[in-house]
Design a protein around this motif. Structure first.
Motif, PDB file in Angstrom:
ATOM      1  N   ASP A 170       0.827  -1.213   0.000  1.00  0.00           N
ATOM      2  CA  ASP A 170       0.000   0.000   0.000  1.00  0.00           C
ATOM      3  C   ASP A 170       0.863   1.266   0.000  1.00  0.00           C
ATOM      4  OD1 ASP A 170       0.955  -0.683   2.568  1.00  0.00           O
ATOM      5  OD2 ASP A 170      -0.598   0.489   3.563  1.00  0.00           O
ATOM      6  N   HIS A 171       2.173   1.081  -0.127  1.00  0.00           N
ATOM      7  CA  HIS A 171       3.102   2.210   0.031  1.00  0.00           C
ATOM      8  C   HIS A 171       2.810   3.368  -0.921  1.00  0.00           C
ATOM      9  CE1 HIS A 171       4.764  -1.383   1.733  1.00  0.00           C
ATOM     10  NE2 HIS A 171       5.773  -0.740   2.293  1.00  0.00           N
TER      11      HIS A 171
ATOM     12  N   ARG B 150      -6.314  -0.936   3.005  1.00  0.00           N
ATOM     13  CA  ARG B 150      -5.872   0.358   3.553  1.00  0.00           C
ATOM     14  C   ARG B 150      -7.092   1.271   3.531  1.00  0.00           C
ATOM     15  NH1 ARG B 150      -2.737   3.388   6.669  1.00  0.00           N
ATOM     16  NH2 ARG B 150      -0.986   2.078   6.134  1.00  0.00           N
TER      17      ARG B 150
ATOM     18  N   LYS C   6      -0.810  -3.615  14.054  1.00  0.00           N
ATOM     19  CA  LYS C   6       0.441  -3.704  13.300  1.00  0.00           C
ATOM     20  C   LYS C   6       1.406  -2.684  13.895  1.00  0.00           C
ATOM     21  CE  LYS C   6       2.201  -2.657   8.726  1.00  0.00           C
ATOM     22  NZ  LYS C   6       1.869  -2.670   7.315  1.00  0.00           N
TER      23      LYS C   6
ATOM     24  N   GLY D 249       7.797  -4.672   8.275  1.00  0.00           N
ATOM     25  CA  GLY D 249       9.214  -4.983   8.055  1.00  0.00           C
ATOM     26  C   GLY D 249      10.096  -3.749   8.198  1.00  0.00           C
ATOM     27  N   GLY D 250       9.548  -2.596   7.814  1.00  0.00           N
ATOM     28  CA  GLY D 250      10.351  -1.377   7.825  1.00  0.00           C
ATOM     29  C   GLY D 250      11.282  -1.316   6.627  1.00  0.00           C
TER      30      GLY D 250
ATOM     31  N   GLY E 232       6.436  -5.430   3.553  1.00  0.00           N
ATOM     32  CA  GLY E 232       6.446  -4.879   2.203  1.00  0.00           C
ATOM     33  C   GLY E 232       7.835  -4.835   1.627  1.00  0.00           C
ATOM     34  N   ARG E 233       8.597  -3.768   1.975  1.00  0.00           N
ATOM     35  CA  ARG E 233       9.877  -3.523   1.302  1.00  0.00           C
ATOM     36  C   ARG E 233      10.869  -4.662   1.419  1.00  0.00           C
ATOM     37  NH1 ARG E 233      10.375   2.096   4.251  1.00  0.00           N
ATOM     38  NH2 ARG E 233       8.960   0.936   5.587  1.00  0.00           N
TER      39      ARG E 233
END
Ligand code: 5RP
Length: 289
Positions: A57-58, A107, A203, A225-226, A252-253
């Motif tokens: 969703d970034h 989101r 989260k 995850g960051g 995500g990343r």
């Protein structure tokens, strides 16, 4: 007229066998209604109680950042390995085929972007979440942000009201701001506030003392995850979080920016669901990449 031909008398009542009280594999959800539990069971595997959510969703705050430039090319090949997909309605409707048949964590707030000031958000219409048949709604909370704390808590509260009306669980997402400490005291406080205001999932981020964050949060905690880490370190992060009580990851990343995203999500899956150590997970990653 009812068809009475060959009406067979019931004879197998299992007399003497107790109906049995069924527990539930999701923390804090035992007393929720059936629809909520059904959706939570789509997200959290009933056998392991855990989940690997793939977050992409970034773009809703960052635009086409690295790894999500082309959801169709970068992300769709990964969805088969995820337990749940976290994305915006725009990406869901435009790019994710309904035939993937995966639970969606939508989101559900939107507002400002990285170009202005984050967290000045409103929530989307619940009817959209219902129409899209989502399994959860994700709403950001900016705890400790004097400007947006109250607004984002109100967003979560409203989402939880609407979610409980229609049986859709809500995930509170703890934001980290420039001035917020990334420690167990802060994440514990922010996570607890999410749950107290009705979040069914929280989260947050892994930190030293994470087990205290989990212990004081009465619903499942999943970690983000960051920023991108070397694969072995990202698997260590997952392993530590799971060992200290996380109910999964919403990553995500560290997946889509990996040199081999499909190998990475499969390695994460093995750590989360099969108890692989970081070394075993990394070995799997290298074999698959
Ligand atoms: C931002 C989010 C992101 O989906 C989340 O941070 C997960 O992505 P990453 O693992 O890249 O941090 O909820 O609000």
């Amino acid at each position: 007229m009812a068809d009475l031909d060959d009406l067979r008398e019931g004879c197998d009542f299992g007399l003497g066998e107790s109906a049995g009280e069924q527990g539930f594999h999701v923390k804090g959800a035992l007393h929720l209604p059936w629809g909520m539990k059904d959706r939570l069971s789509r997200i959290f595997n009933p056998e392991t109680g855990k989940t690997v959510m793939l977050a992409f969703d970034h773009g809703f705050i960052m635009g086409p950042t690295s790894g999500v430039e082309r959801i169709d090319l970068n992300i769709l090949p990964l969805v088969e390995y995820a337990d749940c997909l976290m994305c915006t309605r725009g990406i869901l409707q435009s790019t994710v085929p309904p035939t993937v048949n995966k639970p969606i964590c939508l989101r559900s707030d939107a507002g400002t972007s990285i170009l202005t000031e984050l967290n000045d958000n409103v929530i989307i219409d619940i009817e959209d979440a219902i129409r899209l048949n989502v399994s959860a709604m994700a709403v950001m909370l900016a705890i400790g942000d004097s400007k947006y704390e109250a607004k984002t808590v109100a967003n979560l509260y409203k989402a939880a009201d609407l979610g409980s009306r229609y049986g859709i669980p809500v995930m509170g997402v703890t934001a980290v701001g420039k001035d917020m400490a990334r420690d167990a005291r802060y994440f514990g406080l922010a996570s607890r506030i999410c749950a107290e205001n009705g979040a069914n999932i929280v989260k947050t981020y892994y930190c030293d003392g994470f087990e205290k964050v989990v212990a004081a949060t009465p619903v499942p905690v999943v970690i983000a995850g960051g920023k991108k880490l070397p694969e072995k370190e990202a698997l260590e992060l997952c392993y530590k979080a799971i060992n200290e009580g996380a109910a999964g990851v919403d990553m995500g990343r560290n997946v889509f920016q990996s040199e081999s995203p499909a190998a990475m999500i499969r390695a994460v899956h093995a750590v989360v669901h099969k108890g692989y150590t970081p070394e075993q997970g990394y070995k799997l990653f290298q074999e698959l990449k």
